[in-house]
Design a protein around this motif. Structure first.
Motif, PDB file in Angstrom:
ATOM      1  N   GLY A 116      -7.583   7.753  -5.851  1.00  0.00           N
ATOM      2  CA  GLY A 116      -7.351   6.568  -5.045  1.00  0.00           C
ATOM      3  C   GLY A 116      -6.402   5.554  -5.653  1.00  0.00           C
ATOM      4  N   VAL A 117      -6.508   4.339  -5.154  1.00  0.00           N
ATOM      5  CA  VAL A 117      -5.599   3.252  -5.529  1.00  0.00           C
ATOM      6  C   VAL A 117      -6.412   2.081  -6.079  1.00  0.00           C
ATOM      7  CG1 VAL A 117      -4.010   1.526  -4.607  1.00  0.00           C
ATOM      8  CG2 VAL A 117      -3.810   3.912  -3.890  1.00  0.00           C
ATOM      9  N   LEU A 118      -5.906   1.467  -7.152  1.00  0.00           N
ATOM     10  CA  LEU A 118      -6.555   0.308  -7.760  1.00  0.00           C
ATOM     11  C   LEU A 118      -6.043  -0.976  -7.121  1.00  0.00           C
ATOM     12  CD1 LEU A 118      -8.206  -1.117 -10.020  1.00  0.00           C
ATOM     13  CD2 LEU A 118      -6.143  -0.982 -11.439  1.00  0.00           C
ATOM     14  N   PHE A 119      -6.959  -1.829  -6.671  1.00  0.00           N
ATOM     15  CA  PHE A 119      -6.644  -3.168  -6.189  1.00  0.00           C
ATOM     16  C   PHE A 119      -7.034  -4.137  -7.308  1.00  0.00           C
ATOM     17  CE2 PHE A 119      -6.675  -0.715  -2.450  1.00  0.00           C
ATOM     18  CZ  PHE A 119      -6.096  -1.413  -1.409  1.00  0.00           C
ATOM     19  N   HIS A 120      -6.036  -4.661  -8.011  1.00  0.00           N
ATOM     20  CA  HIS A 120      -6.291  -5.570  -9.122  1.00  0.00           C
ATOM     21  C   HIS A 120      -5.937  -6.984  -8.688  1.00  0.00           C
ATOM     22  CE1 HIS A 120      -5.376  -6.902 -13.540  1.00  0.00           C
ATOM     23  NE2 HIS A 120      -6.414  -7.511 -13.020  1.00  0.00           N
ATOM     24  N   LEU A 121      -6.954  -7.833  -8.575  1.00  0.00           N
ATOM     25  CA  LEU A 121      -6.768  -9.237  -8.215  1.00  0.00           C
ATOM     26  C   LEU A 121      -6.913 -10.066  -9.482  1.00  0.00           C
ATOM     27  CD1 LEU A 121      -8.862  -8.704  -5.115  1.00  0.00           C
ATOM     28  CD2 LEU A 121      -6.670  -9.872  -4.946  1.00  0.00           C
ATOM     29  N   THR A 122      -5.833 -10.706  -9.891  1.00  0.00           N
ATOM     30  CA  THR A 122      -5.836 -11.457 -11.147  1.00  0.00           C
ATOM     31  C   THR A 122      -6.262 -12.905 -10.960  1.00  0.00           C
ATOM     32  OG1 THR A 122      -3.531 -12.212 -10.935  1.00  0.00           O
ATOM     33  CG2 THR A 122      -3.893 -10.019 -11.887  1.00  0.00           C
ATOM     34  N   GLY A 123      -6.381 -13.338  -9.706  1.00  0.00           N
ATOM     35  CA  GLY A 123      -6.642 -14.741  -9.402  1.00  0.00           C
ATOM     36  C   GLY A 123      -5.422 -15.411  -8.787  1.00  0.00           C
ATOM     37  N   THR A 124      -4.226 -14.951  -9.230  1.00  0.00           N
ATOM     38  CA  THR A 124      -2.976 -15.483  -8.672  1.00  0.00           C
ATOM     39  C   THR A 124      -2.090 -14.387  -8.091  1.00  0.00           C
ATOM     40  OG1 THR A 124      -1.894 -15.343 -10.848  1.00  0.00           O
ATOM     41  CG2 THR A 124      -2.948 -17.435 -10.262  1.00  0.00           C
ATOM     42  N   LEU A 159       0.824  -1.201   0.000  1.00  0.00           N
ATOM     43  CA  LEU A 159       0.000   0.000   0.000  1.00  0.00           C
ATOM     44  C   LEU A 159       0.862   1.255   0.000  1.00  0.00           C
ATOM     45  CD1 LEU A 159      -2.995   0.568  -0.088  1.00  0.00           C
ATOM     46  CD2 LEU A 159      -3.014   0.691   2.391  1.00  0.00           C
ATOM     47  N   ASP A 160       1.937   1.272   0.800  1.00  0.00           N
ATOM     48  CA  ASP A 160       2.834   2.427   0.825  1.00  0.00           C
ATOM     49  C   ASP A 160       3.492   2.637  -0.532  1.00  0.00           C
ATOM     50  OD1 ASP A 160       2.236   2.881   3.450  1.00  0.00           O
ATOM     51  OD2 ASP A 160       4.057   1.993   4.266  1.00  0.00           O
ATOM     52  N   LEU A 202      -1.967 -10.130  -6.464  1.00  0.00           N
ATOM     53  CA  LEU A 202      -2.573  -8.872  -6.040  1.00  0.00           C
ATOM     54  C   LEU A 202      -1.675  -7.750  -6.527  1.00  0.00           C
ATOM     55  CD1 LEU A 202      -4.332  -6.891  -4.376  1.00  0.00           C
ATOM     56  CD2 LEU A 202      -2.851  -7.425  -2.410  1.00  0.00           C
ATOM     57  N   ARG A 203      -2.237  -6.830  -7.313  1.00  0.00           N
ATOM     58  CA  ARG A 203      -1.476  -5.673  -7.772  1.00  0.00           C
ATOM     59  C   ARG A 203      -2.138  -4.413  -7.234  1.00  0.00           C
ATOM     60  NH1 ARG A 203      -1.466  -7.861 -13.650  1.00  0.00           N
ATOM     61  NH2 ARG A 203       0.305  -9.296 -13.657  1.00  0.00           N
ATOM     62  N   LEU A 204      -1.363  -3.565  -6.582  1.00  0.00           N
ATOM     63  CA  LEU A 204      -1.837  -2.269  -6.127  1.00  0.00           C
ATOM     64  C   LEU A 204      -1.214  -1.204  -7.026  1.00  0.00           C
ATOM     65  CD1 LEU A 204      -2.811  -3.923  -3.755  1.00  0.00           C
ATOM     66  CD2 LEU A 204      -2.005  -2.146  -2.222  1.00  0.00           C
ATOM     67  N   VAL A 205      -2.054  -0.353  -7.619  1.00  0.00           N
ATOM     68  CA  VAL A 205      -1.600   0.601  -8.630  1.00  0.00           C
ATOM     69  C   VAL A 205      -1.994   2.014  -8.215  1.00  0.00           C
ATOM     70  CG1 VAL A 205      -1.612   1.187 -11.076  1.00  0.00           C
ATOM     71  CG2 VAL A 205      -1.999  -1.186 -10.361  1.00  0.00           C
ATOM     72  N   GLY A 206      -1.028   2.919  -8.253  1.00  0.00           N
ATOM     73  CA  GLY A 206      -1.290   4.329  -8.014  1.00  0.00           C
ATOM     74  C   GLY A 206      -0.684   5.153  -9.128  1.00  0.00           C
ATOM     75  N   THR A 207      -1.398   6.178  -9.609  1.00  0.00           N
ATOM     76  CA  THR A 207      -0.860   7.039 -10.653  1.00  0.00           C
ATOM     77  C   THR A 207      -1.439   8.441 -10.532  1.00  0.00           C
ATOM     78  OG1 THR A 207      -0.654   7.366 -13.049  1.00  0.00           O
ATOM     79  CG2 THR A 207      -2.677   6.360 -12.275  1.00  0.00           C
ATOM     80  N   ASP A 208      -0.645   9.435 -10.911  1.00  0.00           N
ATOM     81  CA  ASP A 208      -1.141  10.807 -10.997  1.00  0.00           C
ATOM     82  C   ASP A 208      -1.063  11.324 -12.435  1.00  0.00           C
ATOM     83  OD1 ASP A 208       1.519  11.221 -11.404  1.00  0.00           O
ATOM     84  OD2 ASP A 208       1.851  12.466  -9.636  1.00  0.00           O
ATOM     85  N   GLY A 209      -0.841  10.428 -13.382  1.00  0.00           N
ATOM     86  CA  GLY A 209      -0.770  10.805 -14.781  1.00  0.00           C
ATOM     87  C   GLY A 209       0.652  11.025 -15.266  1.00  0.00           C
ATOM     88  N   GLY A 210       1.545  11.463 -14.370  1.00  0.00           N
ATOM     89  CA  GLY A 210       2.937  11.680 -14.748  1.00  0.00           C
ATOM     90  C   GLY A 210       3.852  10.582 -14.256  1.00  0.00           C
ATOM     91  N   ARG A 211       3.397   9.849 -13.263  1.00  0.00           N
ATOM     92  CA  ARG A 211       4.176   8.734 -12.724  1.00  0.00           C
ATOM     93  C   ARG A 211       3.213   7.646 -12.284  1.00  0.00           C
ATOM     94  NH1 ARG A 211       6.178  11.214  -6.900  1.00  0.00           N
ATOM     95  NH2 ARG A 211       4.119  11.872  -6.199  1.00  0.00           N
ATOM     96  N   LEU A 213     -10.876  -3.312  -7.944  1.00  0.00           N
ATOM     97  CA  LEU A 213     -11.558  -2.482  -6.960  1.00  0.00           C
ATOM     98  C   LEU A 213     -10.788  -1.189  -6.782  1.00  0.00           C
ATOM     99  CD1 LEU A 213     -11.868  -5.363  -4.346  1.00  0.00           C
ATOM    100  CD2 LEU A 213     -13.712  -4.614  -5.858  1.00  0.00           C
ATOM    101  N   VAL A 214     -11.488  -0.059  -6.759  1.00  0.00           N
ATOM    102  CA  VAL A 214     -10.837   1.235  -6.564  1.00  0.00           C
ATOM    103  C   VAL A 214     -11.258   1.805  -5.217  1.00  0.00           C
ATOM    104  CG1 VAL A 214     -10.442   3.546  -7.473  1.00  0.00           C
ATOM    105  CG2 VAL A 214     -10.876   1.656  -9.054  1.00  0.00           C
TER     106      VAL A 214
END
Length: 249
Positions: free
Chosen positions: A115-123, A96-97, A125-134, A150-151
């Motif tokens: 916010g932050v995207l919680f992407h569960l692929t089944g195998t 999360l950090d 867990l990906r947590l994704v954060g972006t502000d458009g530039g990074r 989930l967002v």
């Protein structure tokens, strides 16, 4: 404590002379408790329409609002949960950090999803954060019955980070979702929050469109280099030339 979209329930050992339930202003109670040191003993007693608080040599009274109403859209039953996984608290906090490092620049009026995207692929867990530039993507091996995205909004993420900071590193944290809600359970708290309805940026397409040339450097050496550079400045310029990696203040 609850509002229209979030609920946090915590537990603690206490000496109770009479069982019951009352509701008071969370902000008022928080303001009182934050003014005292950790480890202080608090005495609570209901006197008519008020909650009396004795803390140290101070006395307070808060108006009672009656029993707390259930939070809107709360996941009320175990069978409402459509997916769940368990992860060590220290690992969850790190992910999360790391993801939050990619959304520090988002402003309230930004057109990008909050916010932050919680992407569960089944195998995974990906947590994704972006502000458009990074963008920051952190992941771990997590097995779930189905894939989902989930967002969680900024306020929910901030509350979740605060919750995880109070948990022991090796404690197991349960993460479940269903009916527009996410539920996070720790040994001492139960956190429920609504999922944002808006879609998140297609981070996989964004990452695939950028061709990266990877390089490898020892973590200990890298830590020492950055540590020495930060003595002089809070900002660094990273320079790659041939086989040399340089940090310039």
């Amino acid at each position: 404590a609850s509002d229209d979209n979030t609920e946090v329930a915590t537990i603690s050992a206490a000496s109770i002379k009479q069982s019951g339930e009352i509701g008071v202003s969370a902000k008022r109670l928080s303001d009182i408790m934050r003014s005292f040191d950790s480890g202080s003993t608090v005495e609570l007693q209901r006197n008519g329409g008020f909650l009396s608080i004795k803390l140290g040599g101070s006395r307070y009274s808060i108006s009672c609002d009656g029993p707390l109403a259930p939070v809107t859209r709360q996941v009320g039953k175990a069978d409402d949960t459509t997916g769940e996984f368990t992860l060590a608290a220290d690992d969850f906090k790190y992910l999360l950090d790391a993801a939050c490092s990619g959304v520090a620049g988002i402003k309230p009026d930004s057109k990008l999803p909050q916010g932050v995207l919680f992407h569960l692929t089944g195998t995974r867990l990906r947590l994704v954060g972006t502000d458009g530039g990074r963008m920051a993507v952190a992941s771990a091996n997590v097995t779930t019955d189905q894939a989902t995205k989930l967002v969680l909004g900024h306020n929910a993420v901030a509350d979740l980070r605060s919750l995880l900071s109070k948990v022991k590193a090796d404690d197991q944290v349960s993460f479940g979702w269903g009916k527009g809600m996410v539920r996070v359970k720790t040994p001492h708290a139960d956190f429920n929050v609504g999922v944002l309805a808006n879609s998140y940026v297609d981070y996989e397409a964004a990452m695939g469109a950028n061709k990266l040339t990877p390089f490898h450097v020892g973590l200990t050496e890298l830590s020492e280099i950055v540590g020495r550079s930060l003595i002089l400045s809070n900002f660094l310029t990273v320079k790659l030339s041939g086989r040399t990696l340089s940090f310039i203040t």
